[in-house]
Design a protein around this motif. Structure first.
Motif, PDB file in Angstrom:
ATOM      1  N   SER A 240       0.840  -1.203   0.000  1.00  0.00           N
ATOM      2  CA  SER A 240       0.000   0.000   0.000  1.00  0.00           C
ATOM      3  C   SER A 240       0.877   1.256   0.000  1.00  0.00           C
ATOM      4  N   ASP A 241       2.152   1.077   0.322  1.00  0.00           N
ATOM      5  CA  ASP A 241       3.071   2.211   0.386  1.00  0.00           C
ATOM      6  C   ASP A 241       3.779   2.449  -0.949  1.00  0.00           C
ATOM      7  N   GLN A 242       3.546   1.547  -1.935  1.00  0.00           N
ATOM      8  CA  GLN A 242       4.298   1.639  -3.197  1.00  0.00           C
ATOM      9  C   GLN A 242       3.511   2.398  -4.264  1.00  0.00           C
ATOM     10  N   PRO A 243       4.224   3.000  -5.219  1.00  0.00           N
ATOM     11  CA  PRO A 243       3.519   3.662  -6.329  1.00  0.00           C
ATOM     12  C   PRO A 243       2.721   2.638  -7.139  1.00  0.00           C
ATOM     13  N   GLU A 244       1.556   3.030  -7.587  1.00  0.00           N
ATOM     14  CA  GLU A 244       0.637   2.142  -8.310  1.00  0.00           C
ATOM     15  C   GLU A 244       1.311   1.348  -9.447  1.00  0.00           C
ATOM     16  N   PRO A 245       2.135   1.997 -10.315  1.00  0.00           N
ATOM     17  CA  PRO A 245       2.681   1.236 -11.446  1.00  0.00           C
ATOM     18  C   PRO A 245       3.618   0.093 -11.031  1.00  0.00           C
ATOM     19  N   TYR A 246       4.182   0.172  -9.803  1.00  0.00           N
ATOM     20  CA  TYR A 246       5.115  -0.881  -9.373  1.00  0.00           C
ATOM     21  C   TYR A 246       4.374  -2.141  -8.909  1.00  0.00           C
ATOM     22  N   LEU A 247       3.096  -1.982  -8.568  1.00  0.00           N
ATOM     23  CA  LEU A 247       2.418  -3.058  -7.832  1.00  0.00           C
ATOM     24  C   LEU A 247       2.380  -4.409  -8.543  1.00  0.00           C
ATOM     25  N   PRO A 248       2.055  -4.455  -9.843  1.00  0.00           N
ATOM     26  CA  PRO A 248       1.981  -5.789 -10.454  1.00  0.00           C
ATOM     27  C   PRO A 248       3.289  -6.562 -10.276  1.00  0.00           C
ATOM     28  N   PHE A 249       4.413  -5.875 -10.447  1.00  0.00           N
ATOM     29  CA  PHE A 249       5.692  -6.572 -10.285  1.00  0.00           C
ATOM     30  C   PHE A 249       5.962  -6.895  -8.814  1.00  0.00           C
ATOM     31  N   LEU A 250       5.833  -5.881  -7.951  1.00  0.00           N
ATOM     32  CA  LEU A 250       6.221  -6.086  -6.549  1.00  0.00           C
ATOM     33  C   LEU A 250       5.358  -7.130  -5.854  1.00  0.00           C
ATOM     34  N   SER A 251       4.060  -7.154  -6.188  1.00  0.00           N
ATOM     35  CA  SER A 251       3.203  -8.120  -5.477  1.00  0.00           C
ATOM     36  C   SER A 251       3.634  -9.546  -5.822  1.00  0.00           C
ATOM     37  N   HIS A 252       4.130  -9.778  -7.058  1.00  0.00           N
ATOM     38  CA  HIS A 252       4.672 -11.105  -7.386  1.00  0.00           C
ATOM     39  C   HIS A 252       6.008 -11.322  -6.692  1.00  0.00           C
ATOM     40  N   PHE A 253       6.849 -10.277  -6.751  1.00  0.00           N
ATOM     41  CA  PHE A 253       8.223 -10.464  -6.284  1.00  0.00           C
ATOM     42  C   PHE A 253       8.293 -10.761  -4.784  1.00  0.00           C
ATOM     43  N   ILE A 254       7.452 -10.093  -3.976  1.00  0.00           N
ATOM     44  CA  ILE A 254       7.581 -10.324  -2.527  1.00  0.00           C
ATOM     45  C   ILE A 254       7.056 -11.704  -2.122  1.00  0.00           C
ATOM     46  N   GLU A 255       6.507 -12.446  -3.098  1.00  0.00           N
ATOM     47  CA  GLU A 255       6.110 -13.828  -2.784  1.00  0.00           C
ATOM     48  C   GLU A 255       7.232 -14.819  -3.093  1.00  0.00           C
ATOM     49  N   THR A 256       8.367 -14.352  -3.640  1.00  0.00           N
ATOM     50  CA  THR A 256       9.373 -15.315  -4.088  1.00  0.00           C
ATOM     51  C   THR A 256      10.216 -15.801  -2.929  1.00  0.00           C
ATOM     52  N   GLN A 257      10.899 -16.929  -3.190  1.00  0.00           N
ATOM     53  CA  GLN A 257      11.792 -17.502  -2.192  1.00  0.00           C
ATOM     54  C   GLN A 257      12.982 -16.574  -1.945  1.00  0.00           C
ATOM     55  N   MET A 258      13.449 -15.894  -3.018  1.00  0.00           N
ATOM     56  CA  MET A 258      14.655 -15.062  -2.812  1.00  0.00           C
ATOM     57  C   MET A 258      14.329 -13.885  -1.896  1.00  0.00           C
ATOM     58  N   PHE A 259      13.102 -13.366  -1.992  1.00  0.00           N
ATOM     59  CA  PHE A 259      12.739 -12.257  -1.107  1.00  0.00           C
ATOM     60  C   PHE A 259      12.571 -12.775   0.328  1.00  0.00           C
ATOM     61  N   ALA A 260      11.931 -13.952   0.457  1.00  0.00           N
ATOM     62  CA  ALA A 260      11.746 -14.537   1.795  1.00  0.00           C
ATOM     63  C   ALA A 260      13.099 -14.749   2.473  1.00  0.00           C
ATOM     64  N   THR A 261      14.074 -15.274   1.712  1.00  0.00           N
ATOM     65  CA  THR A 261      15.401 -15.525   2.288  1.00  0.00           C
ATOM     66  C   THR A 261      16.071 -14.222   2.681  1.00  0.00           C
ATOM     67  N   PHE A 262      15.890 -13.210   1.858  1.00  0.00           N
ATOM     68  CA  PHE A 262      16.456 -11.888   2.149  1.00  0.00           C
ATOM     69  C   PHE A 262      15.911 -11.382   3.495  1.00  0.00           C
ATOM     70  N   VAL A 263      14.592 -11.517   3.690  1.00  0.00           N
ATOM     71  CA  VAL A 263      13.983 -11.051   4.942  1.00  0.00           C
ATOM     72  C   VAL A 263      14.461 -11.916   6.115  1.00  0.00           C
ATOM     73  N   ASP A 264      14.562 -13.240   5.884  1.00  0.00           N
ATOM     74  CA  ASP A 264      15.088 -14.122   6.938  1.00  0.00           C
ATOM     75  C   ASP A 264      16.491 -13.681   7.354  1.00  0.00           C
ATOM     76  N   ASN A 265      17.333 -13.394   6.364  1.00  0.00           N
ATOM     77  CA  ASN A 265      18.702 -12.963   6.686  1.00  0.00           C
ATOM     78  C   ASN A 265      18.677 -11.687   7.509  1.00  0.00           C
ATOM     79  N   LYS A 266      17.730 -10.803   7.162  1.00  0.00           N
ATOM     80  CA  LYS A 266      17.630  -9.542   7.885  1.00  0.00           C
ATOM     81  C   LYS A 266      17.272  -9.817   9.348  1.00  0.00           C
ATOM     82  N   ILE A 267      16.332 -10.718   9.558  1.00  0.00           N
ATOM     83  CA  ILE A 267      15.903 -11.007  10.935  1.00  0.00           C
ATOM     84  C   ILE A 267      17.036 -11.691  11.706  1.00  0.00           C
TER      85      ILE A 267
END
Length: 1300
Positions: free
Chosen positions: A574-601
């Motif tokens: 909800s914080d992202q610009p409208e045109p980015y949403l189709p890409f970002l909503s797919h991308f934040i579901e990926t394993q590489m993003f999940a691992t990135f967040v895990d590493n952060k935690i």
């Protein structure tokens, strides 16, 4: 032994871990390589034979055990290849990568050259094979068998090259690299050569350095004079005496002839990547590369295809380095050896490289699954993309910026620039070659060979610019062709090239042309990478704010990892610009993003992962420079600002060398060993190469730091939880969701393959469980949050993403273990097989069930609607008739969406898989769909999706034509079922309306086709009052979407006719979705509910008649109902736009605003029947307006304040407009219209006081009426004012014909 242990203690800091030699084992002789799948049709020189690791030094390194099978397979992915003196024997260079189970990587760099075969056994074996081959050939084909049997080797080379070019000639089309004596091999006449590979295995990808070291080593063997020192000295030096350069420093070490320089980026810079990115861009072009990059980010299956192993590596490594700060989490095999082709069957995301045989056509390539495949044909500079995937944000500006970087280095952004392989260039114009006379043809072939050398030549950095020069200059070309034919050695041609390049560059610090080229490559690569990195720095600048850190310590986090939400996806989107949403909503579901967040935690409790550290550092730096409010997210493109600095850092390191390694020196070797024989790589002396030096101060230093680290680790172990346990947890956490990170490249027994497939099956089932659970939790939204599951409301975008990923999962499951691939979508091709079988059966039965249905229709108006048949085939036919969908993958996705919307997905798939004979015919034994228990669990997970309502078909295919069926149900007891008037109906939905349709007289059911209306909201029903029996009491109207089976009920319960009820000839009915009765009986499709269960709440059958029945609502209930109705409207506007549903229902539907206000106005209303005529609330409004108008004329209202006068006028104007509408809506309909228009135009709170002040109220309302209680009315006004903040829009069906 002590020596080797010290050497090994230092080894994590060593430049190279192993030196390996692969080639032919003269003991075992010629073994055909069955795994490589070569056919014996080919001439023996072209077949593949097994290679062996002949030697590797040292024997073993403890933290990187030597994997013999994998190294052998990747050093020589095609096995051994043989040549005779007639063939070209240019050395070749390629790299490979071995990914271990834990995801760590080691790199291999391989220099392959041809060495004369001295073993008489092997020569005679080859001769025998040839004799057998020729005998078979002669018996199979009459004399005209081989087109290239001429004796002159040059002619044969040219003609076979032409053949390889012309796709029709199959005899030599599969020949390996560039022709090769069709005349065969004769031991008495020909010299036989076989390939041999020298390989360095290193912990970091110093490609240029390794390439130069190996080519110098090879040059030492072929040179006329012996090298200055025995070869052992150089190998020993690079294995034990050359350290890795420290971060941010450069290092010089010595090859056989000249020094080699390498540099390593500093801690805050992008990590090391030594593969020339410029090449990847030149091969594919910017546009294609950005598309490939997007597919990689979205974790699709990616298959690279090229004849050249080094190209496969360059593109694969290029793409994965551009992912910074993310990392590819799935199968990664940039060079897939021929024996491992079954990996393409893997039902998981992968990034693999496949070597194409010369002359083979892409269309002949049998790939198990293509629904989600991005196929990259590197040699032909083209790319086949999966269907509909979202584009990378700001793609055009992004491509523009990359193009500018390329142009600044003189490269064309279009790509397909001077091809460095000899083959694609001529192939692009096949017509020209055959037409030339023989001599020119030879020259062309020879030139092509020379270009080939451009790909594999000895010069370390030989690059595109050189070739541009060579290809552009006719004189040079002729000169080269001549040189080649007169047998001038390659070294001189290389020198010529270097000279050509060097003329302009020699001046800069006296570097050689090769070094210049290398520096230019490094600068180009780093600038391109910076542009990509800066995209992520701007897109994820605030990611930290959305990371959910809820665990007190590492242990509790790891144990609950699966249940936890680590990232607040909804808020982030909800914080992202409208045109980015189709890409970002797919991308934040990926394993590489999940691992990135895990590493952060995990970085709370342990050292930050390298990429994360660099990325976080950049975000902090950007924050310092521009402090911007996190709420203001703009989609303006921000260019990368640090291109210059990043290139300068590299240049400075290469200009000023920080460290120089020990020079190679004589070793303590037995006399007479290391003797030199030109052209043959000697057998090295193992005892000196298996142990490192004992007295090396550098190894001593690292050994002490190692000890210090060990001490530190022991201390932290006491502080932290038991280390083994922690390690186990860490591994588990890291491997979450990565089914099988890396297939083992060795031992390929059936048992291992079976085990790999078993892992895939388990992984797929787990993925299915996670996805369905996620879909349910998201969809249940609010209730789920109250039940303690993570995030709040799902957005349409997110739902779409989840469904798309479910479609992808089903495609992967259906393509696992296919016997034969048919079509791009495995699921759709299975459905088509099923359809063909079922239709055959239907024909055989040939009892058409149509008359049976017709009989049922006659009696059915009492029942409502005939139920829809549940049929896989029927749903398929709907999809097949949709002309909007052009591809099989699209059809499969549409079918999945339709089944999901109908709540039949699990049932349909169960039905499909119940034909076991078909499943057995289509799938191998190990396939997921043939594992009974997993299949049952999988169907059960899908069944759970029936708990929620999806509109994923209706909402996506908005332009298709849909058949609807409408049934009008009269109340029989009180009314005539027939009417003499001409009824009409108009159905409206969220996407449009059907227009007014006449209903044939005395038919209570009709079907009509109409463009998708979306969710249905209202039905207008009316008649023209003609004839004697014009009055009509309708209970409800039912409308069903015949494709999705969604049935809507539009309750009415009132009369249509003049002089009855409120005299209305048309009514706007508000719809509600009917829940199929007997949901538990999931075997049946949607049926409309039995009619006895008429509207649950007391429908407004003119509330006046209710009052007579003594069920009046109390004043408290009325006020509560109004509050609830207003609340619902406010909640509606707080939802994301795509989620809101129908506002009409909240205004006019059950417990809507109109109903609640009607109750309010009815409270204490004197509706006694004066002369048998009911009085309606609308009568009161009309009287009040008449009073105001007359008062206005008499001037009574002149004294009142101006705004009040205006309000008066607005009320009168609205009421008169409603009264003068051509539509025959009754009095209650008019009141409904007034409330809706007042709410829309924010006038209701101003009108109320006028009505209350009006003297008419005294006549028509009792003293106790709510309308006469000032405090209650004021409360009502303040409640209604809260609606002023929201833009209420009305459906056209409500306000049609009202002229304001």
């Amino acid at each position: 032994m002590s020596g080797s242990s010290v050497g090994s203690g230092a080894a994590p800091c060593r430049f190279a871990h192993y030196f390996v030699i692969c080639g032919i084992d003269t003991e075992t002789g010629l073994e055909p390589d069955e795994l490589a799948g070569e056919n014996f049709e080919q001439s023996p020189l072209k077949r593949t034979f097994k290679s062996k690791v002949l030697a590797h030094y040292p024997e073993n390194v403890e933290w990187n055990p030597f994997d013999q099978d994998a190294v052998n397979m990747l050093c020589m992915p095609k096995g051994l290849s043989f040549r005779t003196q007639a063939d070209q024997r240019e050395p070749q260079f390629h790299s490979f990568i071995i990914t271990k189970e834990d995801g760590s990587r080691t790199y291999g760099f391989v220099h392959t050259f041809y060495e004369e075969v001295t073993s008489p056994q092997i020569c005679s074996a080859m001769q025998t094979l040839y004799q057998m081959h020729n005998a078979e050939h002669a018996s199979a084909n009459p004399p005209s068998s081989s087109s290239s049997s001429s004796s002159s080797s040059m002619d044969s080379l040219a003609s076979s090259l032409d053949e390889a070019d012309s796709p029709t000639s199959s005899s030599s089309s599969s020949s390996s690299r560039g022709g090769g004596g069709g005349g065969g091999y004769d031991a008495s006449r020909d010299t036989l050569y076989v390939s041999k590979a020298l390989c360095l295995i290193t912990p970091m990808p110093f490609m240029h350095a390794c390439r130069r070291f190996l080519s110098q080593l090879h040059r030492a063997v072929t040179a006329a004079t012996a090298p200055p020192l025995p070869l052992e000295s150089y190998v020993h030096n690079i294995l034990y005496e050359v350290p890795l350069p420290p971060p941010g420093r450069s290092l010089k070490f010595h090859g056989v002839y000249e020094p080699v320089v390498c540099q390593r980026p500093g801690l805050s810079e992008l990590p090391l990547a030594d593969f020339p990115l410029g090449d990847a861009f030149s091969l594919l072009g910017v546009e294609n590369l950005v598309q490939l990059f997007t597919c990689t980010l979205l974790e699709m299956q990616i298959l690279l295809y090229s004849q050249d192993y080094q190209r496969l590596m360059t593109v694969a490594e290029g793409i994965t380095t551009l992912l910074f700060p993310f990392q590819w989490q799935h199968v990664y095999v940039p060079i897939l050896p021929a024996s491992l082709l079954h990996f393409l069957d893997a039902p998981v995301p992968y990034l693999m490289g496949l070597q194409s045989k010369e002359g083979t056509d892409r269309s002949k390539l049998e790939l198990p699954q293509e629904a989600n495949l991005c196929f990259v044909d590197i040699d032909n500079h083209c790319i086949e993309l999966p269907e509909d995937f979202p584009q990378f944000p700001n793609k055009t500006e992004f491509i523009q910026e990359l193009s500018e970087v390329l142009l600044s280095f003189g490269l064309s952004p279009k790509g397909g620039a001077p091809p460095r392989t000899g083959t694609p260039a001529p192939r692009s114009n096949p017509g020209s070659t055959p037409s030339t006379p023989g001599r020119e043809r030879k020259a062309a072939a020879a030139l092509r060979e020379l270009e080939d050398d451009g790909r594999n030549g000895n010069l370390a950095g030989d690059e595109l610019a050189v070739l541009e020069l060579l290809q552009g200059n006719a004189t040079l070309e002729r000169l080269q062709a001549l040189a080649k034919r007169t047998g001038v050695t390659v070294a001189r041609v290389d020198a010529l090239r270097a000279g050509v390049k060097g003329q302009g560059t020699e001046g800069q610090g006296g570097r050689t042309a090769a070094e210049e080229e290398e520096l230019r490559n490094a600068k180009l690569s780093v600038q391109l990478r910076e542009v990509f990195a800066s995209r992520f720095t701007t897109m994820f600048a605030d990611y930290e704010a959305f990371v959910i850190q809820s665990s007190p310590d590492l242990e509790s986090w790891l144990t609950n990892r699966e249940q936890m939400h680590n990232f607040d996806k909804a808020s982030f989107l909800s914080d992202q610009p409208e045109p980015y949403l189709p890409f970002l909503s797919h991308f934040i579901e990926t394993q590489m993003f999940a691992t990135f967040v895990d590493n952060k935690i995990m970085s709370q409790w342990e050292e930050k992962e390298t990429l994360l550290r660099v990325f976080d550092g950049r975000i902090d730096k950007a924050r310092l420079y521009n402090v911007r409010a996190p709420s203001l997210r703009s989609s303006n493109y921000q260019r990368c600002t640090i291109l210059k600095e990043s290139a300068q850092a590299i240049e400075q390191r290469l200009m000023k060398i920080d460290h120089t390694a020990i020079h190679p020196h004589l070793l303590d070797m037995k006399i007479g060993q290391g003797k030199y024989e030109q052209g043959f790589f000697p057998k090295l002396q193992a005892d000196v190469l298996n142990a490192g030096p004992t007295n090396n101060k550098w190894s001593h230093r690292t050994a002490t730091t190692q000890r210090r680290k060990d001490r530190h680790r022991q201390q932290t172990e006491h502080l932290n939880l038991d280390n083994d346990l922690k390690e186990k947890y860490m591994q588990e956490a890291r491997s979450l969701g990565k089914n099988l990170r890396q297939p083992k490249l060795s031992d390929l027994s059936p048992a291992v393959i079976a085990q790999t497939n078993w892992k895939f099956v388990e992984g797929l089932l787990k993925e299915c469980r996670m996805k369905t659970k996620r879909m349910l939790v998201e969809k249940m939204g609010r209730e789920a949050v109250e039940l303690g599951h993570g995030e709040a409301n799902i957005t349409g975008l997110e739902e779409n993403t989840l469904i798309a990923s479910l479609c992808d999962l089903l495609e992967r499951i259906w393509s696992h273990g296919l016997q034969v691939k048919q079509g791009k979508s495995a699921l759709w091709s299975h459905l088509l097989h099923y359809q063909a079988r079922e239709e055959k059966l239907e024909q055989q039965q040939a009892e058409s069930p149509v008359p049976h249905v017709a009989e049922r229709r006659k009696s059915e108006s009492a029942i409502g609607m005939p139920s829809l048949r549940v049929s896989v085939i029927q749903d398929m036919r709907h999809i097949q008739s949709m002309s909007e969908i052009k591809t099989e993958v699209g059809r499969a996705r549409a079918w999945i969406r339709l089944s999901l919307e109908k709540k039949l997905l699990s049932q349909h798939l169960k039905q499909l898989l119940s034909r076991q004979a078909l499943t057995k015919k289509l799938y191998k034994r190990y396939a997921f769909l043939r594992c009974e228990e997993e299949k049952e669990q999988f169907l059960f997970h899908l069944l759970s999706l029936n708990a929620v309502d999806y509109f994923c078909f209706t909402s996506v295919f908005t332009t298709i034509m849909i058949p609807y069926r409408a049934v009008i149900i009269p109340i029989k007891k009180l009314s005539n079922a027939m009417t003499t008037s001409n009824p009409w109906v108009c159905v409206s939905g969220e996407l449009g309306d059907s227009g007014v349709m006449q209903i044939p007289k005395n038919v209570l059911e009709m079907t009509f086709d109409c463009q998708n209306l979306g969710k249905l909201t209202t039905v207008q029903l009316g008649h023209d009052n003609a004839g004697l029996l014009a009055k009509w009491l309708v209970d409800c109207v039912m409308v069903r979407n015949e494709i999705t089976g969604h049935t809507y009920k539009f309750p009415c319960g009132r009369w249509l006719g003049k002089g009855v009820d409120d005299g209305s000839l048309e009514r706007v009915l508000i719809g509600e979705l009917v829940v199929p009765s007997g949901e538990e009986d999931s075997g049946r499709g949607c049926r409309t509910p039995p009619l006895q269960r008429s509207p649950s709440q007391t429908r407004r059958i003119s509330i006046t008649s209710l009052s007579g029945r003594g069920c009046k609502p109390t004043s408290a209930q009325i006020q509560e109902a109004i509050g609830e109705a207003v609340n619902n409207i406010i909640k509606h506007f707080h939802k994301p736009e795509k989620e809101r549903g129908s506002l009409t229902i909240l205004l006019c539907g059950e417990s809507g605003l109109v109903g609640a206000l009607e109750q309010f106005f009815h409270h204490g209303f004197k509706s006694a029947r004066l002369f048998q005529k009911t009085v309606f609330v609308w009568d009161f409004v009309e009287k009040a307006v008449a009073y105001m108008e007359s008062a206005d004329q008499m001037g009574d209202l002149q004294e009142t304040a101006e705004p009040l006068g205006m309000t008066c006028q607005s009320l009168c104007r609205y009421v008169n407009a409603i009264n003068s509408t051509p539509r025959s809506i009754g009095k209650d309909g008019k009141f409904q219209l007034l409330v809706c228009l007042g709410a829309r135009d924010r006038l209701l709170p101003q009108w109320l006081p006028l009505l209350v002040e009006c003297p008419v109220i005294l006549r028509m309302y009792e003293d106790s009426a709510l309308l006469r209680d000032r405090s209650t009315v004021n409360a009502l006004i303040s409640v209604l004012q809260t609606l002023h903040d929201f833009p209420i829009t009305l459906e056209s069906s409500l306000v049609k014909g009202v002229d304001l």
